[in-house]
Design a protein around this motif. Structure first.
Motif, PDB file in Angstrom:
ATOM      1  N   ASN A  87       0.838  -1.192   0.023  1.00  0.00           N
ATOM      2  CA  ASN A  87       0.041  -0.022  -0.086  1.00  0.00           C
ATOM      3  C   ASN A  87       0.797   1.204   0.116  1.00  0.00           C
ATOM      4  OD1 ASN A  87       0.770   0.350   2.759  1.00  0.00           O
ATOM      5  ND2 ASN A  87      -0.908  -0.663   3.663  1.00  0.00           N
ATOM      6  N   GLU A  88       0.255   2.458   0.042  1.00  0.00           N
ATOM      7  CA  GLU A  88       1.191   3.636  -0.041  1.00  0.00           C
ATOM      8  C   GLU A  88       2.089   3.706   1.093  1.00  0.00           C
ATOM      9  OE1 GLU A  88       0.299   8.516  -0.061  1.00  0.00           O
ATOM     10  OE2 GLU A  88      -1.184   7.129  -0.764  1.00  0.00           O
ATOM     11  N   LYS A  89       1.821   3.395   2.358  1.00  0.00           N
ATOM     12  CA  LYS A  89       2.666   3.566   3.512  1.00  0.00           C
ATOM     13  C   LYS A  89       3.865   2.416   3.370  1.00  0.00           C
ATOM     14  CE  LYS A  89       2.821   2.732   8.364  1.00  0.00           C
ATOM     15  NZ  LYS A  89       2.247   2.182   9.867  1.00  0.00           N
ATOM     16  N   LEU A  90       3.598   0.965   2.886  1.00  0.00           N
ATOM     17  CA  LEU A  90       4.627   0.183   2.797  1.00  0.00           C
ATOM     18  C   LEU A  90       5.549   0.469   1.752  1.00  0.00           C
ATOM     19  CD1 LEU A  90       2.509  -3.015   3.526  1.00  0.00           C
ATOM     20  CD2 LEU A  90       4.268  -1.962   5.038  1.00  0.00           C
ATOM     21  N   LEU A  91       5.007   1.135   0.557  1.00  0.00           N
ATOM     22  CA  LEU A  91       5.796   1.558  -0.669  1.00  0.00           C
ATOM     23  C   LEU A  91       6.850   2.444  -0.117  1.00  0.00           C
ATOM     24  CD1 LEU A  91       6.224   1.155  -3.549  1.00  0.00           C
ATOM     25  CD2 LEU A  91       4.523   2.954  -4.046  1.00  0.00           C
ATOM     26  N   TYR A  92       6.513   3.418   0.658  1.00  0.00           N
ATOM     27  CA  TYR A  92       7.486   4.293   1.416  1.00  0.00           C
ATOM     28  C   TYR A  92       8.386   3.765   2.249  1.00  0.00           C
ATOM     29  CZ  TYR A  92       9.521   8.417   3.745  1.00  0.00           C
ATOM     30  OH  TYR A  92      10.305   9.437   4.247  1.00  0.00           O
ATOM     31  N   ARG A  93       7.805   3.054   3.203  1.00  0.00           N
ATOM     32  CA  ARG A  93       8.755   2.280   4.366  1.00  0.00           C
ATOM     33  C   ARG A  93       7.968   1.117   4.572  1.00  0.00           C
ATOM     34  NH1 ARG A  93      11.660   4.835   9.565  1.00  0.00           N
ATOM     35  NH2 ARG A  93      13.018   3.160   9.972  1.00  0.00           N
ATOM     36  N   GLY A  94       8.878  -0.029   4.967  1.00  0.00           N
ATOM     37  CA  GLY A  94       8.403  -1.176   5.413  1.00  0.00           C
ATOM     38  C   GLY A  94       8.597  -2.242   4.406  1.00  0.00           C
ATOM     39  N   GLY A  95       8.246  -2.008   3.068  1.00  0.00           N
ATOM     40  CA  GLY A  95       8.352  -2.732   1.724  1.00  0.00           C
ATOM     41  C   GLY A  95       7.717  -3.871   1.882  1.00  0.00           C
ATOM     42  N   HIS A  96       8.254  -4.873   1.052  1.00  0.00           N
ATOM     43  CA  HIS A  96       7.438  -6.582   0.929  1.00  0.00           C
ATOM     44  C   HIS A  96       8.036  -7.403   2.092  1.00  0.00           C
ATOM     45  CE1 HIS A  96       7.169  -5.187  -3.340  1.00  0.00           C
ATOM     46  NE2 HIS A  96       5.957  -5.932  -3.208  1.00  0.00           N
ATOM     47  N   ILE A  97       9.231  -7.122   2.464  1.00  0.00           N
ATOM     48  CA  ILE A  97       9.655  -7.945   3.524  1.00  0.00           C
ATOM     49  C   ILE A  97      10.186  -7.536   4.905  1.00  0.00           C
ATOM     50  CG2 ILE A  97      11.789  -9.906   3.734  1.00  0.00           C
ATOM     51  CD1 ILE A  97      11.431 -10.524   0.975  1.00  0.00           C
ATOM     52  N   GLY A  98      10.056  -8.099   6.075  1.00  0.00           N
ATOM     53  CA  GLY A  98      10.365  -7.765   7.430  1.00  0.00           C
ATOM     54  C   GLY A  98      11.150  -8.999   7.880  1.00  0.00           C
ATOM     55  N   TYR A  99      12.445  -8.945   8.454  1.00  0.00           N
ATOM     56  CA  TYR A  99      13.001 -10.302   9.099  1.00  0.00           C
ATOM     57  C   TYR A  99      13.920  -9.893  10.205  1.00  0.00           C
ATOM     58  CZ  TYR A  99      16.687  -8.530   6.112  1.00  0.00           C
ATOM     59  OH  TYR A  99      17.893  -7.655   5.872  1.00  0.00           O
ATOM     60  N   LYS A 129       9.189  -7.593  -8.221  1.00  0.00           N
ATOM     61  CA  LYS A 129      10.271  -6.652  -7.688  1.00  0.00           C
ATOM     62  C   LYS A 129       9.916  -6.426  -6.204  1.00  0.00           C
ATOM     63  CE  LYS A 129      12.555  -2.615  -9.163  1.00  0.00           C
ATOM     64  NZ  LYS A 129      12.329  -1.295 -10.015  1.00  0.00           N
ATOM     65  N   VAL A 130      10.839  -6.600  -5.465  1.00  0.00           N
ATOM     66  CA  VAL A 130      10.908  -6.848  -4.255  1.00  0.00           C
ATOM     67  C   VAL A 130      11.393  -5.354  -3.557  1.00  0.00           C
ATOM     68  CG1 VAL A 130      11.343  -8.197  -1.862  1.00  0.00           C
ATOM     69  CG2 VAL A 130      10.732  -9.328  -3.815  1.00  0.00           C
ATOM     70  N   LEU A 131      10.638  -4.729  -2.637  1.00  0.00           N
ATOM     71  CA  LEU A 131      11.216  -3.542  -1.861  1.00  0.00           C
ATOM     72  C   LEU A 131      11.517  -4.170  -0.433  1.00  0.00           C
ATOM     73  CD1 LEU A 131      11.818  -0.527  -1.351  1.00  0.00           C
ATOM     74  CD2 LEU A 131       9.189  -0.489  -0.705  1.00  0.00           C
ATOM     75  N   ILE A 132      12.683  -3.575   0.183  1.00  0.00           N
ATOM     76  CA  ILE A 132      12.924  -4.031   1.386  1.00  0.00           C
ATOM     77  C   ILE A 132      13.817  -2.788   2.019  1.00  0.00           C
ATOM     78  CG2 ILE A 132      14.339  -5.235   2.969  1.00  0.00           C
ATOM     79  CD1 ILE A 132      14.356  -7.565   0.824  1.00  0.00           C
TER      80      ILE A 132
END
Length: 171
Positions: A87-99, A129-132
């Motif tokens: 979503n918009e928030k995750l596209l800025y910070r958070g991305g697809h993956i947290g670990y 395409k993965v954002l981290i």
């Protein structure tokens, strides 16, 4: 040899041991799925696994699959959350993956292996395409991302903290 598994109630004692170790270290529990109430462990596992199908998501949350990294002795070494979309928030910070890797098992290459395994799952889900993202001062995490083909896109500031945005192309 390590592998990713979906959260399972048969790993209750291992999971609680990992959470206890993490809390004793005084560090933040990452990824966010490690912060659930474990009082009713079966319910917690059901809730986490439901999120991958969009069941029980709160407003502003997206479908997310959680996996635990285990070794050959079934010790839980860490956890990883894969968000199926942004979503918009995750596209800025958070991305697809947290670990995150439990404190006693860090600097052994497990995070790099876990992310590599998770990227294979991302392909299966259909994420090209993965954002981290990670804090700039988290050198270990940035190395893990770079070791898996991450390319730095930008550095941003939020609440006075600098964080980095990396993309990994899976196509």
């Amino acid at each position: 040899m390590v592998r990713l598994i979906k959260p399972d109630t048969s790993f209750k004692s291992e999971f609680l041991d990992m959470i206890s170790e993490w809390k004793e270290s005084g560090e933040e529990l990452i990824p966010w799925s490690l912060n659930f109430n474990t009082t009713d462990f079966n319910e917690m596992v059901e809730k986490i696994n439901g999120y991958s199908n969009g069941i029980g998501l709160k407003d502003g949350f997206v479908e997310c699959s959680t996996y635990w990294l285990i070794n050959e002795n079934n010790k839980i070494l860490g956890a990883i959350d894969i968000r199926h979309r942004l979503n918009e928030k995750l596209l800025y910070r958070g991305g697809h993956i947290g670990y995150g890797i439990r404190p006693s098992e860090r600097k052994k290459g497990y995070a790099t292996q876990m992310l590599s395994l998770a990227l294979n799952i991302c392909k299966t889900i259909g994420i090209p395409k993965v954002l981290i993202t990670c804090d700039k001062n988290n050198i270990g995490s940035s190395k893990v991302i770079l070791n898996n083909g991450g390319i730095l896109d930008s550095e941003e500031i939020e609440n006075g903290e600098v964080f980095q945005r990396y993309w990994i192309d899976l196509s």
